[in-house]
Design an enzyme around this catalytic site. Sequence first.
Site, PDB file in Angstrom:
ATOM      1  N   GLN A  82       0.745  -1.143   0.002  1.00 45.77           N
ATOM      2  CA  GLN A  82      -0.022  -0.106   0.091  1.00 45.77           C
ATOM      3  C   GLN A  82       1.030   1.425  -0.004  1.00 45.77           C
ATOM      4  O   GLN A  82       1.170   1.955   1.183  1.00 45.77           O
ATOM      5  CB  GLN A  82      -0.821  -0.114   1.277  1.00 45.77           C
ATOM      6  CG  GLN A  82      -2.023   1.089   1.373  1.00 45.77           C
ATOM      7  CD  GLN A  82      -3.021   0.814   0.237  1.00 45.77           C
ATOM      8  OE1 GLN A  82      -3.724  -0.209   0.207  1.00 45.77           O
ATOM      9  NE2 GLN A  82      -3.401   1.824  -0.325  1.00 45.77           N
ATOM     10  N   PHE A  83       1.334   1.707  -1.277  1.00 41.56           N
ATOM     11  CA  PHE A  83       2.341   2.674  -1.337  1.00 41.56           C
ATOM     12  C   PHE A  83       1.489   4.134  -0.868  1.00 41.56           C
ATOM     13  O   PHE A  83       2.363   5.148  -0.485  1.00 41.56           O
ATOM     14  CB  PHE A  83       2.942   2.859  -2.651  1.00 41.56           C
ATOM     15  CG  PHE A  83       2.157   3.626  -3.701  1.00 41.56           C
ATOM     16  CD1 PHE A  83       1.890   4.943  -4.102  1.00 41.56           C
ATOM     17  CD2 PHE A  83       0.948   2.811  -4.343  1.00 41.56           C
ATOM     18  CE1 PHE A  83       1.349   5.653  -4.867  1.00 41.56           C
ATOM     19  CE2 PHE A  83       0.173   3.275  -5.115  1.00 41.56           C
ATOM     20  CZ  PHE A  83       0.243   4.691  -5.406  1.00 41.56           C
ATOM     21  N   THR A  84       0.399   4.131  -0.742  1.00 45.06           N
ATOM     22  CA  THR A  84      -0.234   5.359  -0.589  1.00 45.06           C
ATOM     23  C   THR A  84      -0.009   5.706   0.916  1.00 45.06           C
ATOM     24  O   THR A  84      -0.686   6.769   1.537  1.00 45.06           O
ATOM     25  CB  THR A  84      -1.799   5.269  -0.969  1.00 45.06           C
ATOM     26  OG1 THR A  84      -2.501   4.283  -0.196  1.00 45.06           O
ATOM     27  CG2 THR A  84      -2.029   5.404  -2.546  1.00 45.06           C
TER      28      THR A  84
END
Length: 153
Positions: A82-84
């Site tokens: 989950q890069f966000t």
Amino acid sequence: MRAVIQKVTRAQVDVLDGENREICGQIGAGLMVLLGVGHDDGVQDARYIADKIAYLRIFEDENGRLNRSVQDIGGSVLLVSQFTLYADARNGRRPSFSAAAAPEAANAWYQEVAALLRGYGLTVETGRFQSHMQVDLCNDGPVTLLLDSQKQF
């Protein structure tokens, strides 16, 4: 590294490709973990996050106290990249993701955390890196925690 950890009764991640949907990972009782990798993360961060996930005492014991780990209950982990989690929305209306690791490095560290968790004897299911996914879960409690390896000291 940053991780959002949710105690769940069940969780599933599906990968979407056009009109096609494929179940990529699925668990019963355990932990749903969203994992973000920052560009400065390394082996110490991966070990810290994996150790915390494996040993956090957030499951009830016989007295109803949060005193048992996912290992203690024989639970599983669903780990989704989950890069966000590295979004910076302080300026303007569009978040910046410049603090997130480049995809190649992020995937390597994501896979390393999964391997470390398996090394603890945990069953680990994963999402598919850089894919459009949908996560379905039942948060139990609800219990949700945020970890940041850069804030461990």
